[in-house]
Design a protein around this motif. Sequence first.
Motif, PDB file in Angstrom:
ATOM      1  N   GLY A   1      40.061  69.326  50.585  1.00  0.00           N
ATOM      2  CA  GLY A   1      39.946  70.614  50.033  1.00  0.00           C
ATOM      3  C   GLY A   1      38.675  70.466  49.001  1.00  0.00           C
ATOM      4  O   GLY A   1      38.707  71.419  48.052  1.00  0.00           O
ATOM      5  N   LYS A   2      37.796  69.586  49.099  1.00  0.00           N
ATOM      6  CA  LYS A   2      36.743  69.422  48.312  1.00  0.00           C
ATOM      7  C   LYS A   2      35.981  70.618  48.210  1.00  0.00           C
ATOM      8  O   LYS A   2      35.402  71.371  47.517  1.00  0.00           O
ATOM      9  N   SER A   3      35.702  71.329  49.372  1.00  0.00           N
ATOM     10  CA  SER A   3      34.620  72.389  49.613  1.00  0.00           C
ATOM     11  C   SER A   3      35.370  73.499  48.938  1.00  0.00           C
ATOM     12  O   SER A   3      34.705  74.457  48.161  1.00  0.00           O
ATOM     13  N   ARG A   4      36.515  73.687  49.162  1.00  0.00           N
ATOM     14  CA  ARG A   4      37.258  74.990  48.636  1.00  0.00           C
ATOM     15  C   ARG A   4      37.465  74.883  47.075  1.00  0.00           C
ATOM     16  O   ARG A   4      36.920  75.939  46.257  1.00  0.00           O
ATOM     17  N   LEU A   5      37.641  73.574  46.601  1.00  0.00           N
ATOM     18  CA  LEU A   5      37.537  73.669  45.117  1.00  0.00           C
ATOM     19  C   LEU A   5      36.270  73.802  44.407  1.00  0.00           C
ATOM     20  O   LEU A   5      36.095  74.297  43.394  1.00  0.00           O
ATOM     21  N   ALA A   6      35.159  73.477  45.006  1.00  0.00           N
ATOM     22  CA  ALA A   6      33.832  73.572  44.677  1.00  0.00           C
ATOM     23  C   ALA A   6      33.577  74.743  44.591  1.00  0.00           C
ATOM     24  O   ALA A   6      32.760  75.392  43.771  1.00  0.00           O
ATOM     25  N   ARG A   7      34.027  75.741  45.565  1.00  0.00           N
ATOM     26  CA  ARG A   7      33.446  77.048  45.665  1.00  0.00           C
ATOM     27  C   ARG A   7      34.047  77.854  44.650  1.00  0.00           C
ATOM     28  O   ARG A   7      33.711  78.780  43.852  1.00  0.00           O
ATOM     29  N   GLU A   8      35.431  77.396  44.482  1.00  0.00           N
ATOM     30  CA  GLU A   8      36.278  78.155  43.591  1.00  0.00           C
ATOM     31  C   GLU A   8      35.552  78.203  42.027  1.00  0.00           C
ATOM     32  O   GLU A   8      35.869  78.867  41.117  1.00  0.00           O
ATOM     33  N   SER A   9      34.647  76.985  41.685  1.00  0.00           N
ATOM     34  CA  SER A   9      34.263  76.758  40.291  1.00  0.00           C
ATOM     35  C   SER A   9      33.087  77.844  40.039  1.00  0.00           C
ATOM     36  O   SER A   9      32.912  78.104  38.907  1.00  0.00           O
ATOM     37  N   GLY A  10      32.614  78.657  41.035  1.00  0.00           N
ATOM     38  CA  GLY A  10      31.671  79.651  40.648  1.00  0.00           C
ATOM     39  C   GLY A  10      30.292  78.716  40.625  1.00  0.00           C
ATOM     40  O   GLY A  10      29.337  79.544  40.100  1.00  0.00           O
TER      41      GLY A  10
ATOM     42  N   VAL B   1      23.820  67.272  38.552  1.00  0.00           N
ATOM     43  CA  VAL B   1      24.673  67.304  39.675  1.00  0.00           C
ATOM     44  C   VAL B   1      25.901  66.626  39.530  1.00  0.00           C
ATOM     45  O   VAL B   1      25.988  65.624  38.859  1.00  0.00           O
ATOM     46  N   VAL B   2      27.160  67.410  39.762  1.00  0.00           N
ATOM     47  CA  VAL B   2      28.384  66.738  39.700  1.00  0.00           C
ATOM     48  C   VAL B   2      28.644  66.329  41.351  1.00  0.00           C
ATOM     49  O   VAL B   2      28.657  67.047  42.144  1.00  0.00           O
ATOM     50  N   LEU B   3      28.793  65.174  41.584  1.00  0.00           N
ATOM     51  CA  LEU B   3      29.191  64.815  42.979  1.00  0.00           C
ATOM     52  C   LEU B   3      30.627  64.613  42.928  1.00  0.00           C
ATOM     53  O   LEU B   3      31.396  64.103  42.373  1.00  0.00           O
ATOM     54  N   LEU B   4      30.984  65.435  44.003  1.00  0.00           N
ATOM     55  CA  LEU B   4      32.576  65.578  44.151  1.00  0.00           C
ATOM     56  C   LEU B   4      32.878  64.862  45.800  1.00  0.00           C
ATOM     57  O   LEU B   4      32.483  65.532  46.694  1.00  0.00           O
ATOM     58  N   ALA B   5      33.668  63.624  45.796  1.00  0.00           N
ATOM     59  CA  ALA B   5      33.702  62.984  46.852  1.00  0.00           C
ATOM     60  C   ALA B   5      35.472  63.169  47.139  1.00  0.00           C
ATOM     61  O   ALA B   5      36.119  63.996  46.486  1.00  0.00           O
ATOM     62  N   GLY B   6      35.775  62.628  48.238  1.00  0.00           N
ATOM     63  CA  GLY B   6      37.179  62.777  48.858  1.00  0.00           C
ATOM     64  C   GLY B   6      37.385  62.678  50.236  1.00  0.00           C
ATOM     65  O   GLY B   6      36.573  62.835  50.975  1.00  0.00           O
ATOM     66  N   PRO B   7      38.551  62.383  50.790  1.00  0.00           N
ATOM     67  CA  PRO B   7      38.695  62.224  52.257  1.00  0.00           C
ATOM     68  C   PRO B   7      38.390  63.456  52.932  1.00  0.00           C
ATOM     69  O   PRO B   7      38.704  64.462  52.257  1.00  0.00           O
ATOM     70  N   SER B   8      38.024  63.504  54.039  1.00  0.00           N
ATOM     71  CA  SER B   8      38.016  64.448  55.050  1.00  0.00           C
ATOM     72  C   SER B   8      39.269  65.263  55.040  1.00  0.00           C
ATOM     73  O   SER B   8      40.239  64.819  55.057  1.00  0.00           O
ATOM     74  N   GLY B   9      39.177  66.643  54.654  1.00  0.00           N
ATOM     75  CA  GLY B   9      40.236  67.493  54.651  1.00  0.00           C
ATOM     76  C   GLY B   9      40.937  67.608  53.304  1.00  0.00           C
ATOM     77  O   GLY B   9      41.893  68.450  53.194  1.00  0.00           O
TER      78      GLY B   9
ATOM     79  N   PRO C   1      38.923  59.054  40.032  1.00  0.00           N
ATOM     80  CA  PRO C   1      40.076  59.709  40.959  1.00  0.00           C
ATOM     81  C   PRO C   1      40.608  60.907  40.179  1.00  0.00           C
ATOM     82  O   PRO C   1      40.709  60.916  38.850  1.00  0.00           O
ATOM     83  N   ALA C   2      40.748  62.048  40.608  1.00  0.00           N
ATOM     84  CA  ALA C   2      41.205  63.208  40.108  1.00  0.00           C
ATOM     85  C   ALA C   2      42.177  63.901  40.926  1.00  0.00           C
ATOM     86  O   ALA C   2      42.001  64.066  42.212  1.00  0.00           O
ATOM     87  N   SER C   3      43.091  64.695  40.411  1.00  0.00           N
ATOM     88  CA  SER C   3      44.082  65.511  41.179  1.00  0.00           C
ATOM     89  C   SER C   3      43.129  66.770  41.462  1.00  0.00           C
ATOM     90  O   SER C   3      42.361  67.169  40.848  1.00  0.00           O
ATOM     91  N   ALA C   4      43.577  67.902  42.141  1.00  0.00           N
ATOM     92  CA  ALA C   4      43.136  69.154  42.355  1.00  0.00           C
ATOM     93  C   ALA C   4      42.935  69.796  41.047  1.00  0.00           C
ATOM     94  O   ALA C   4      42.035  70.675  40.784  1.00  0.00           O
TER      95      ALA C   4
END
Length: 206
Positions: free
Chosen positions: A20-29, A10-18, A185-188
Amino acid sequence: MTDCSPVHRVVLLAGPSGSGKSRLARESGLPVLNLDHFYRDGDDPGMPRHPDLGIIDWDDPRAWDAERAVETLVQLCRTGSAQVPVYDIAHDRTVGAEPFSVGAAPVFVAEGLFAADIVDACKARGILADAIVLHRRPWKNFLRRLVRDLAEHRKPPLTLLRRGRQLMRAEREIVERQRALGARPASAQDVRQALRDAAGTTSGMP
């Protein structure tokens, strides 16, 4: 103690609410599990409350069931499927469950506000592929979060506005806490690249 030979990781993707975590995760396929569904029910006596707003403090890790999240991730990494909760923030409780499958993907993404809180547990269980905290401009996150929460009728508009302003002021501290817990930490753009790399991972695992 490390679990033997997980089939998936699993890749754990954290970040503040809002952020864009969900969108970036979905874009990955990659398959994506939303960890925000692992909140505790609002009538749980241990649920923290916001001192100013008088509502449940959804940004306090005590509101989240880390143990349940980890056990679900372990099951997914071992077997590829699990029943996961469906949480309704507007009603402050779990309202059901649904099946989640990793399929043939060797890696999947688990994204959520508290993803960094389980970095060490996932490492200890031998299922962690990567841990990232998405870092973006706080004012942009404020706008994205407000638009999302209003559209989903999560709470009354004034409550969402007041909460959003407080979160914006605390955002750098939130990111630093997640970094200290083991998420890099990482940018979009960097997140997109990391997930593309993860998507190309072969099924052979150390």
